[in-house]
Design a protein around this motif. Sequence first.
Motif, PDB file in Angstrom:
ATOM      1  N   GLY A  80       0.821  -1.201   0.000  1.00 39.29           N
ATOM      2  CA  GLY A  80       0.000   0.000   0.000  1.00 39.29           C
ATOM      3  C   GLY A  80       0.855   1.251   0.000  1.00 39.29           C
ATOM      4  O   GLY A  80       2.084   1.206  -0.107  1.00 39.29           O
ATOM      5  N   LEU A  81       0.192   2.366   0.111  1.00 39.51           N
ATOM      6  CA  LEU A  81       0.835   3.679   0.124  1.00 39.51           C
ATOM      7  C   LEU A  81       0.227   4.504   1.235  1.00 39.51           C
ATOM      8  O   LEU A  81      -0.991   4.469   1.457  1.00 39.51           O
ATOM      9  N   LEU A  82       1.081   5.239   1.941  1.00 37.42           N
ATOM     10  CA  LEU A  82       0.644   6.111   3.024  1.00 37.42           C
ATOM     11  C   LEU A  82       1.153   7.514   2.741  1.00 37.42           C
ATOM     12  O   LEU A  82       2.292   7.690   2.297  1.00 37.42           O
ATOM     13  N   SER A  83       0.316   8.498   2.988  1.00 36.15           N
ATOM     14  CA  SER A  83       0.749   9.887   2.792  1.00 36.15           C
ATOM     15  C   SER A  83       0.335  10.743   3.973  1.00 36.15           C
ATOM     16  O   SER A  83      -0.675  10.484   4.632  1.00 36.15           O
ATOM     17  N   ILE A  84       1.173  11.735   4.255  1.00 35.46           N
ATOM     18  CA  ILE A  84       0.792  12.825   5.164  1.00 35.46           C
ATOM     19  C   ILE A  84       0.712  14.072   4.304  1.00 35.46           C
ATOM     20  O   ILE A  84       1.722  14.536   3.766  1.00 35.46           O
ATOM     21  N   GLU A  85      -0.487  14.583   4.130  1.00 36.51           N
ATOM     22  CA  GLU A  85      -0.711  15.716   3.248  1.00 36.51           C
ATOM     23  C   GLU A  85      -1.297  16.878   4.036  1.00 36.51           C
ATOM     24  O   GLU A  85      -2.026  16.687   5.009  1.00 36.51           O
ATOM     25  N   PRO A  86      -0.984  18.103   3.625  1.00 32.74           N
ATOM     26  CA  PRO A  86      -1.568  19.254   4.309  1.00 32.74           C
ATOM     27  C   PRO A  86      -3.040  19.418   3.961  1.00 32.74           C
ATOM     28  O   PRO A  86      -3.444  19.198   2.814  1.00 32.74           O
ATOM     29  N   ASP A 115       5.913   3.945   1.248  1.00 28.61           N
ATOM     30  CA  ASP A 115       5.426   2.663   0.746  1.00 28.61           C
ATOM     31  C   ASP A 115       5.277   1.714   1.918  1.00 28.61           C
ATOM     32  O   ASP A 115       6.145   1.642   2.802  1.00 28.61           O
ATOM     33  N   LEU A 116       4.190   0.961   1.920  1.00 27.43           N
ATOM     34  CA  LEU A 116       3.942  -0.055   2.938  1.00 27.43           C
ATOM     35  C   LEU A 116       3.973  -1.415   2.253  1.00 27.43           C
ATOM     36  O   LEU A 116       3.213  -1.664   1.317  1.00 27.43           O
ATOM     37  N   GLU A 117       4.856  -2.301   2.700  1.00 23.91           N
ATOM     38  CA  GLU A 117       5.060  -3.592   2.046  1.00 23.91           C
ATOM     39  C   GLU A 117       4.429  -4.719   2.856  1.00 23.91           C
ATOM     40  O   GLU A 117       4.650  -4.834   4.061  1.00 23.91           O
ATOM     41  N   GLY A 152       1.201  -4.762  10.919  1.00 23.95           N
ATOM     42  CA  GLY A 152       2.602  -5.086  10.710  1.00 23.95           C
ATOM     43  C   GLY A 152       2.932  -4.843   9.251  1.00 23.95           C
ATOM     44  O   GLY A 152       2.162  -5.243   8.362  1.00 23.95           O
ATOM     45  N   THR A 153       4.061  -4.208   8.969  1.00 24.53           N
ATOM     46  CA  THR A 153       4.368  -3.825   7.600  1.00 24.53           C
ATOM     47  C   THR A 153       5.844  -3.489   7.457  1.00 24.53           C
ATOM     48  O   THR A 153       6.560  -3.315   8.450  1.00 24.53           O
ATOM     49  N   GLY A 154       6.313  -3.414   6.230  1.00 23.73           N
ATOM     50  CA  GLY A 154       7.613  -2.846   5.927  1.00 23.73           C
ATOM     51  C   GLY A 154       7.423  -1.421   5.457  1.00 23.73           C
ATOM     52  O   GLY A 154       6.532  -1.149   4.645  1.00 23.73           O
ATOM     53  N   VAL A 155       8.235  -0.498   5.956  1.00 28.48           N
ATOM     54  CA  VAL A 155       8.023   0.930   5.711  1.00 28.48           C
ATOM     55  C   VAL A 155       9.213   1.502   4.958  1.00 28.48           C
ATOM     56  O   VAL A 155      10.362   1.335   5.376  1.00 28.48           O
TER      57      VAL A 155
END
Length: 397
Positions: free
Chosen positions: A82-88, A101-103, A125-128
């Motif tokens: 997956g994908l994670l974002s911190i956006e304003p 990226d989340l693996e 649980g994930t790879g970051v």
Amino acid sequence: MRSEEHVGWERDFPVRYLLVREDPEGEEEGVLWGRCAEVEGLFVNPPPQPREVLTLRGCPRESLLVQAVADSPEPVRLLGDGLLSIEPVDPSNDGPARFWDLEDTTVLAQWPTPGDPGRVDIVVGTGVREDDHWGSKRLPSIPRFDLWFPSIQEDSPSDSCRSIDGLLTPRPRRPTQPVHLIGCEPAAPLLALLRRPLPQKGDPITLWRLDRHGRTMTGYHLDLDTVEARPSVLGGALIDVTVTDPGDDRPTLAARAVWEIWSDGVPTRPNQWAQFDAEGRSEWLHLTRLGPYGPHGLSGGTYHLDGQHATDRNGLLLALGEALPGPGANYGTCLDSVEDCLCGGFSVVPPFTLVWHHADIARHALAEHVLHHLGGLSYFEATVNLLREKGVTVVLQ
């Protein structure tokens, strides 16, 4: 870049790669930096990231992610990559976004958010891996946390949350593997870069792969921050260039065999992709984005989809593309882009008839690929519904 890039090469081996600086505005083809006979070290499967535990705080109960976790019959919900974002919240005056990226993400636990029964805390649980290309490490003053998981919904956020415990922590950088440009004929911009005495931030360069006809197959970005040059092993006035830290935008090992087929030109026989696993099919689908397209707005007639090899999402999309535009082209790389194709533009548009042979193969293979944003339909059911809603007569056989 086209076949004319072979002009003036006059060597016993062909040009297979071009180095091009892309126009950031997309208004021009770009500036040629060099031509290369071959590239070594381009294909690589990066090692998996170390496993970490993140806590997603305050996920709305009505979100697709919470629904997917709640509806899972398994004790551990597998979300995949997956994908994670911190956006304003206000991008105009609150800085850029940051992406990770989340693996191979799995759900480990969940419970109601303390003090807010309308939200849920989810432990995964994930790879970051953070995407360093965006530069700024500053957090927005009012951040929004968004998560994308294609296993739940394609091309749109699956969830948002209030905060994430364990995300903002220092991580060791993954070791890089260099890329070697073999038999390179540098143009003036690349020569100027090689003369720089100290490593500097390089320009955004795309490495374009050509087939034997000189047609562009695909391209990948290279970071030319640190480069070394020497006389080429191929002789003449050519040089070999080592890109010490080329970045992470590189094809997987599965792409090598796929590229070998495409290097002879756009495939014209159906089902050549069927021999490949999920990664190979993904690479094949990527190449079809630049494939040939038929007449605009062609409607009517009957088309036949060979469903024998539609055993995963990419296989379904590849079979659909071969049934409509034909081998080597696509009719969308996800359901959203399939819908775009059905609404007009390139190739075939409704009304037409699609005879789906061996439909039960996809029906059973994709039964567990559930799309919660479409009411829990499987990927197969959602595809058939979309086709019919847009005016396609679908005959399942």
